[in-house]
Design an enzyme around this catalytic site. Sequence first.
Site, PDB file in Angstrom:
ATOM      1  N   GLY A 135       0.814  -1.201   0.000  1.00 24.75           N
ATOM      2  CA  GLY A 135       0.000   0.000   0.000  1.00 24.75           C
ATOM      3  C   GLY A 135       0.852   1.257   0.000  1.00 24.75           C
ATOM      4  CG  MET A 136       3.045   2.086   3.262  1.00 23.31           C
ATOM      5  SD  MET A 136       2.268   3.643   3.669  1.00 23.31           S
ATOM      6  CE  MET A 136       3.678   4.713   3.588  1.00 23.31           C
ATOM      7  N   GLY A 137       4.025   1.638  -1.251  1.00 24.08           N
ATOM      8  CA  GLY A 137       4.924   1.863  -2.366  1.00 24.08           C
ATOM      9  C   GLY A 137       5.535   0.554  -2.803  1.00 24.08           C
ATOM     10  CB  VAL A 139       9.539  -3.677  -1.202  1.00 23.59           C
ATOM     11  CG1 VAL A 139      10.785  -4.106  -0.428  1.00 23.59           C
ATOM     12  CG2 VAL A 139       8.493  -3.138  -0.250  1.00 23.59           C
ATOM     13  CG  ASP A 250      -1.300  -1.356   9.106  1.00 29.71           C
ATOM     14  OD1 ASP A 250      -2.330  -2.010   9.392  1.00 29.71           O
ATOM     15  OD2 ASP A 250      -0.872  -1.243   7.940  1.00 29.71           O
TER      16      ASP A 250
END
Lengths: 772, 204
Positions: A135-137, A139, A250
Amino acid sequence: MTKTDCECPQPAELEKLLHGRCTEARNAALCEHVGACPECQKRLDALTGGAADLADHLRDAEVDTPPSNSAYWKALSRAEAELRATAFFANNGFPDHTPHPDAGVKLDFLQPTDKPNRLGRLGSFDIVRVVGRGGMGVVLHAYDPSLDRDVAIKVIDPQLANNEVARQRFCREARAAAAVTHDNLVAVHQVNEDEPSGLPYLVMQLINGESLEQRLKRAGKMTAGEVGRLGMQAAAGLAAAHANRLIHRDIKPANILLEAPVDRVKLTDFGLARAAEDVKLTRTGFVAGSPLYMAPEQARGEEVDHRADLFSLGTVLYEAATGTAPFEAKTPLAVLKRVSDETQMPLSRINTDVPKWLSDAVDRLLAKEPADRYQTAVEVAGVFADGLKEMRLLSPLDVPAEVCAGSRSAVARPARDPICWAKVGCRALPWAGGAVLGALLVGLLWAFAGGEPAKTDAPPAAQPPAAVATDPGPAPRLTLEGKSGTVWAVTFLPGNQLFMGMEDGSIKIWDLKKGELIKTLDKQDGTIWTADVTSDGATLVTAADESDVTFWDLKTYTKAFALAESPMTKVAAFSPDGNYLATGNRSGVVKVWNWTEGIPYAHLRGHKGTIHALAYSADGTRLASAGSQGAVKVWNLKKGEWEISGGPPPSLELALHTGAVYAVAFSPDGSKIASAGWDGSVRIWDAVKGTQMHRIAAHEGDVWSVAFGGNGQWIASAGSDGYVRVWDVGTEKEVWSYRTGRAVYVVRFAADGTTLAAGGRDGTVRVWDVRR
Amino acid sequence: MAEPPLTRVTLLTRLKDGQDAAAWGEFVQLYGPVVYRFARNRGLQDADAADLMQDVMRSVARNAHRMEYDPKKGTFRGWLYTVTRNKIYNFLSSQKNRPRGSGDPDAQERLDATPAREEDGPDADWEKEYQRRLSARAMELVKGEFQPNTWAAFWQTAVEGKGASEVGAKLKMSAGAVYVAKSRVLARLREEVQRLMAEEEEQQ
């Protein structure tokens, strides 16, 4: 019609009839009644909603099915393969491979590189491959030349980077995370901003392993001991973070990594949830992500403290123990309601193997009011360490440092001797030494757990005749109990061994001389449909529903490598010389592979639907294939004018079966082909002319498997009716039969032509020596 | 031993999860044919319709993580309709602009070609393809659960419209048994269609 009226079945009985749940006699009586009673016919129609619309749709669909030469079929199978492949790398964790690293992930922020095998550069880092996308980007696996080490880099989603508040918060939280080092946290080495693109990114420790989410999906729920260790280590990691005023916000299975080889817990993505939340809140007016693991106060959007992480840890442990998150529901809204209003069923009531302490500890973590939970992660780590020690699963030396350090201040610790014999080691050693020691200790613990009496498979015993009215047939020499559900794949291996593959992905290898289990191979995902072995006996191939086509080294019984073929492969067969592998998948394409190179050498097109069976002729020049759509096709594989990735048209089509064909076999001399399927018949064909020589009404219902034996004089068949039968090919007479009582899905003759093995619904493989 | 609560997870949720390969397989099997048929109905040739289908599927895969369920904005199926329709429009317009285009110049007109009954709305034929595909997919999924005779009894009476006694004579079954067989398959098919639909629709 009064007579009929009074005989009319009750509505409940009609329902039973409709679902095939009546006894045979009652069923026959009811059928007769329905045939004569228009009233009941109407009642049945009412129950099924009548035929009109469905029948129209089916008729239209049949008429509208594109012809076999339509581009539709290829496009459909391509789309399916492509989309299935995308599923592998949309990922928060660290999977060990990505099939198509550059598909779907935009890497346009990377600087070009002149180094081979690199995707590009980011700052001073060489980017090796895409590890996953969350969700954040994205890897990335990167190499840091200045320190000569591999690292993981998380580059923030440009959407997040454009949000000023989110960006600042991300950098702040990431820097805070970088300030904490602990054995159970993924170390954050640095937080940078990429100058050309302006994207912030995190440089982290690269973890070799998988996420808890992947683990649960792959291997299912965990044992109480595993849940206990997970709880203890995760709590230790949280304690270290909380001590630095860092709240995770989270905690969920995707953010808990299990480092190989000892499954050391590593928490990742600290504080990043908050940054993501800023964006999603403004975009959707709703809490970020799934609230499945959120504390009630967090789900309501209230201010949270470190105790929210403890609640989330409780939900994760609950899921690890049961396979289901405690407040799972259909929609986020319904989850929110359950999280706030419902009390979970205690673990010990769902699974009696869960000890009371563990069940109580999870319940306390899941208290609705933060004040009713454990108040610190240190306390939680202590409770779990105690519990594990009680279960004799924990060496006192393995207790995390936090428990020792924090035991003085911890609230409500049991008035029992604290288990801090490890003070010496865990506090005094420098960090690096501690990590090494930790690994050693976990290793020790591993051995500890392994030393427990493991469940051994009961020695295979001959099936007792049991309470059957008639003799089922010649007693099997061996009955091998797979204990893992339906057996779909059986094959004889060299050295008098036998392979069995089952519906839960288990693979077992047996010694047929001693009747003993030799080896259980790594479990695959999904039903094992097929297995074959090269003629030199060195390599085994398997295909399972959710797994790659996998090659196994039979000397070591380990995975050698996997083929870049879709995971929908239903059948695989080696060519007799072992140089090629033919595969058939659910989208109707047969491929012939130069498997050692991983290159598809021919694509044989023309089938529709699933390919169920493949067979090579003994000289390897011809391949027979069969599938969902009726005809058996024979392909001449002698080098022709077609090139790689093309293929010859079928040289023969044997199209007399009705419905799907599930099985096909070549006679040892290559002169005949046997096929069988849905229509209950076994058909023997002239393999050169393509004419039908024999048609044997072999079974009631589907015939799932056929095999030639006795130097080609016999054909064995297995059916849904529970029978294994052997026929004389010349006379079409049954020469041997056995009734198992449950559907039989696979039958094989060993190379000697008389040793017969059959497996199916009852989860066993029986082995006979067939004599005339 | 109490079972943990079981929950139906919608296909959309599974797709968004991103790691569920089987969900993508199901998705393609269910919707791919709908898109293809729809494109054919709007006048695309076989190869073009096949390409377009692949393109639409890809587009869904790329955007899956962004799909948010909002009942106000309509169903997932409605969204897919929009994507498909736009791609067809783009395709037909590009045909039109191609100088040697043998295609027909009235792309928009063809795209908006009125369905059989106008009151059904412009997406009526999309909906019809979807309903058709649901039934066909349900059939693919449940057919293996029945004995060949049972299936034949169903097919010949319900789909081919033959009489129960005629079919019974051929299959060596009583008329009543044929009727029951037909009803059994129908009930099962309905159940499967329901399941497939429930997989799509998130419930409020």
